[in-house]
Enzyme design. Structure first.
Site, PDB file in Angstrom:
ATOM      1  N   ASP A  23    -106.569 173.913 -31.594  1.00 26.55           N
ATOM      2  CA  ASP A  23    -105.469 174.664 -30.514  1.00 26.55           C
ATOM      3  C   ASP A  23    -106.488 175.832 -30.057  1.00 26.55           C
ATOM      4  O   ASP A  23    -107.604 176.141 -31.069  1.00 26.55           O
ATOM      5  CB  ASP A  23    -104.536 175.774 -32.124  1.00 26.55           C
ATOM      6  CG  ASP A  23    -104.613 176.968 -30.318  1.00 26.55           C
ATOM      7  OD1 ASP A  23    -103.042 176.066 -30.007  1.00 26.55           O
ATOM      8  OD2 ASP A  23    -104.781 177.949 -31.155  1.00 26.55           O
ATOM      9  N   GLU A  25    -107.441 179.494 -27.439  1.00 27.97           N
ATOM     10  CA  GLU A  25    -106.963 180.614 -27.301  1.00 27.97           C
ATOM     11  C   GLU A  25    -107.820 180.472 -25.709  1.00 27.97           C
ATOM     12  O   GLU A  25    -109.564 180.088 -25.725  1.00 27.97           O
ATOM     13  CB  GLU A  25    -107.139 181.802 -27.480  1.00 27.97           C
ATOM     14  CG  GLU A  25    -106.896 181.504 -29.238  1.00 27.97           C
ATOM     15  CD  GLU A  25    -105.250 181.794 -28.435  1.00 27.97           C
ATOM     16  OE1 GLU A  25    -104.067 180.949 -29.815  1.00 27.97           O
ATOM     17  OE2 GLU A  25    -104.593 182.322 -27.748  1.00 27.97           O
ATOM     18  N   HIS A 164    -101.456 183.924 -32.568  1.00 28.90           N
ATOM     19  CA  HIS A 164    -101.887 183.200 -31.789  1.00 28.90           C
ATOM     20  C   HIS A 164    -103.716 183.239 -31.497  1.00 28.90           C
ATOM     21  O   HIS A 164    -103.974 183.778 -30.242  1.00 28.90           O
ATOM     22  CB  HIS A 164    -101.341 184.359 -30.243  1.00 28.90           C
ATOM     23  CG  HIS A 164    -100.010 184.358 -29.623  1.00 28.90           C
ATOM     24  ND1 HIS A 164     -99.780 182.771 -29.372  1.00 28.90           N
ATOM     25  CD2 HIS A 164     -99.525 184.787 -29.453  1.00 28.90           C
ATOM     26  CE1 HIS A 164     -99.022 182.946 -28.497  1.00 28.90           C
ATOM     27  NE2 HIS A 164     -97.831 183.620 -29.152  1.00 28.90           N
ATOM     28  N   ASP A 169    -103.871 179.623 -35.763  1.00 26.27           N
ATOM     29  CA  ASP A 169    -102.469 178.598 -34.935  1.00 26.27           C
ATOM     30  C   ASP A 169    -102.650 176.899 -35.245  1.00 26.27           C
ATOM     31  O   ASP A 169    -101.830 176.309 -35.492  1.00 26.27           O
ATOM     32  CB  ASP A 169    -102.935 178.658 -33.258  1.00 26.27           C
ATOM     33  CG  ASP A 169    -101.713 179.281 -33.368  1.00 26.27           C
ATOM     34  OD1 ASP A 169    -101.564 179.968 -31.684  1.00 26.27           O
ATOM     35  OD2 ASP A 169    -101.383 180.725 -34.458  1.00 26.27           O
TER      36      ASP A 169
END
Length: 567
Positions: A23, A25, A164, A169
């Site tokens: 994942d 960000e 998040h 995540d």
């Protein structure tokens, strides 16, 4: 000694496949313009974690405030963190030879591919599995209305709830992946090759229809897919019309029903909206007007069910489609209305029979409910109109939020059943009461908004401006925005002056569709919304069912306590 493979295991068995679930960000949503701020990855094989990779990344640019609010990653946190030029080769080495997995993989993979192009690395073209796509293939819409990571994590009860942050995540996605792989195993998917084949592919015809989205604006609004005879096939909303409609022509759209719809579509029309509330309301109205074949919900907004007292000497509760003053509702189905009716009969001593009873000289034979002490037999002349009228008054006062004595009576009944060790009966009655309180609370809140001739509400748009809604008797009458730097009050005045005229109708909602009032109320209830104008005070009943929300929460948290006690 080697084990002979079964036919199902020819290829690469899933239990021997290495997956790297990752994942990212980022500072925004565009891989060609925005930068990565965090990478988190978990390597798994055979259901076991064999490695983790997690690091913040210096994006070498500012992080927008709205992204900071979403992820919690601040500029200070990434200052001094390694840059992507350092992190990328380490991540590629960690993921080498594995199947990449991500939730909405198109987003995460696009950033990694763009990073490889910028830093001179060849994209290794690994097999990629998208858990959103897999979930839509495996789960029904009833089981999983939303395929967001948070929704799937809640559905499967995963230990690591997403927040998040990249590594957290990724861990949550690992658990979601394992639950989805269990599901596909039951339909004969046991190898990586079978899994890839099981996921829907983009047909050439589907890919060619991307041109239908070419001229759509990148603004909030409503889109309408139209068929060859100009019929409306499907209606939806989007914060970015062009981006959302393009997704129907990619592999991310795996629902067979909607892929069939896309194959029939010849045009996509768009209605641009000021903000999300206007889009939701317009969607509801268009669904009611067109009743598209490929939409499953909200096509019959006006067809709600209500509970009313009949107009007779000994009134009883009746399930009706047309509300009038004092009606209780709305309910989405007749079954829900009848369930509420059953609970109300436990709360107030109204008669349950449907016979019409004269005001005087009633001479029918009492039914079994009289013998059970649940009815005083007005049908047999054993209860006068004056003796019966407090029951009808109790219903009216409970619905209006003027008296909650019947709810106290219900809790006493529940406690008495539990004290008598009738735990199953106590649990069933508690569940009915919980549902009744929720319905009363919703009805009173919707009616409170619908009673207002006009209210103007505002929400921050996240970029220094404001979104406005003019609401009249629960209906959205006008919507607009004042962008950053624009004086808001002249915009409000113009919206009020041009707002739709709403003529109030009958019933607690003054003729407004319940779904629309609910959508408007949720928008107003969101944190940050402000009331700009309200032509009369917005009030709540003194004894509203909302005061029982804590009781409902406790009841639902301990849903099995009576059943467990019974064992």
């Amino acid at each position: 000694m080697t084990t002979q493979l079964t036919f199902d295991e020819l290829g690469t068995p899933l239990r021997e496949t290495t997956f790297v679930v990752f994942d990212l960000e980022t500072t925004g949503g565009r891989a060609d313009e925005d930068a990565i701020t965090e990478i988190g990855a978990v390597k798994v094989r055979g259901g076991r974690v064999i490695g983790e990779f997690g690091t913040l990344v210096d994006p070498e640019r500012g992080i927008p405030p709205q992204v900071v609010a979403l992820t919690g990653i601040t500029q200070l946190m990434v200052t001094g963190a390694p840059r992507l030029a350092t992190v990328l080769p380490a991540f590629l080495e960690f993921a080498a030879g594995a199947v990449l997995v991500a939730h909405n993989s198109g987003f995460d993979v696009s950033f990694i591919k763009a990073a490889c192009a910028r830093h001179g690395y060849t994209w290794p073209k690994p097999t990629v599995v998208c858990t959103v796509k897999l979930a839509r293939r495996v789960l029904s819409r009833d089981e999983a209305p939303s395929c967001r990571l948070s929704a799937l994590a809640q559905l499967f009860g995963v230990a690591e709830q997403p927040n998040h942050r990249a590594l957290v995540d990724a861990r949550a996605t690992v658990e979601v992946l394992h639950h989805l792989l269990e599901r596909v195993g039951s339909v004969g998917v046991h190898s990586l090759e079978e899994l890839v084949a099981y996921l829907p592919e983009v047909t050439p015809a589907q890919r060619r229809k991307r041109t239908l989205a070419a001229d759509l604006p990148s603004t909030p609004g409503v889109y309408l897919f139209r068929g060859p005879s100009e019929e409306v096939l499907y209606v939806g909303t989007a914060s970015d019309l062009r981006r959302r409609v393009r997704q129907y022509f990619t592999a991310s759209e795996g629902r067979k029903r909607l892929r069939e719809m896309v194959s029939l579509a010849v045009r996509v029309d768009a209605v641009e909206c000021a903000h999300s509330l206007e889009a939701e309301v317009r969607e509801l109205r268009l669904l009611t007007a067109h009743k598209p074949a490929y939409n499953r919900r909200s096509k019959n907004q006006g067809q709600a069910w209500w509970l009313v007292l009949t107009d007779e000497a000994f009134p009883r509760l009746s399930v009706v489609r047309t509300p009038r003053e004092g009606a209780f509702g709305p309910f989405r189905s007749r079954r829900l209305a009848e369930t509420a009716l059953e609970a109300l009969l436990e709360a107030v001593p109204l008669r349950a029979c449907s016979m019409r009873i004269p005001a005087r000289n009633a001479s029918a034979t009492p039914c079994a409910l009289f013998e059970l002490g649940r009815c005083k037999a007005p049908c047999a002349g054993r209860q006068s109109v004056d003796d019966y009228s407090p029951a009808a008054s109790a219903f009216r006062r409970l619905v209006a939020g003027a008296d909650v004595t019947p709810l106290h009576g219900m809790t006493a009944q529940i406690d008495a059943l539990a004290a008598a060790h009738r735990f199953e009966d106590a649990a069933a009655r508690r569940d009915r009461m919980s549902s009744l309180v929720r319905s009363l609370d919703r009805a009173q809140r919707l009616a409170g908004l619908a009673a207002l001739p006009e209210v103007v509400a505002a929400r921050p748009d996240g970029a220094g401006g404001w979104e406005f809604a003019v609401v009249r008797h629960g209906r959205l009458a006008s919507a607009g925005v004042a962008r950053r730097g624009v004086r808001p009050m002249p915009v409000v005045d113009a919206l009020v002056a041009s707002a739709e005229t709403v003529v109030p109708g009958e019933g607690p909602l003054f003729g407004a569709p319940a779904e629309e009032v609910g959508v408007v109320l949720r928008w107003i209830d969101r944190p940050g919304t402000r009331l700009v104008r309200c032509d009369r005070p917005w009030t709540s009943p003194a004894f509203a069912a909302g005061s029982w929300r804590e009781w409902v929460a406790r009841a639902e948290a301990g849903r099995d306590q009576y059943r467990v006690a019974g064992h």
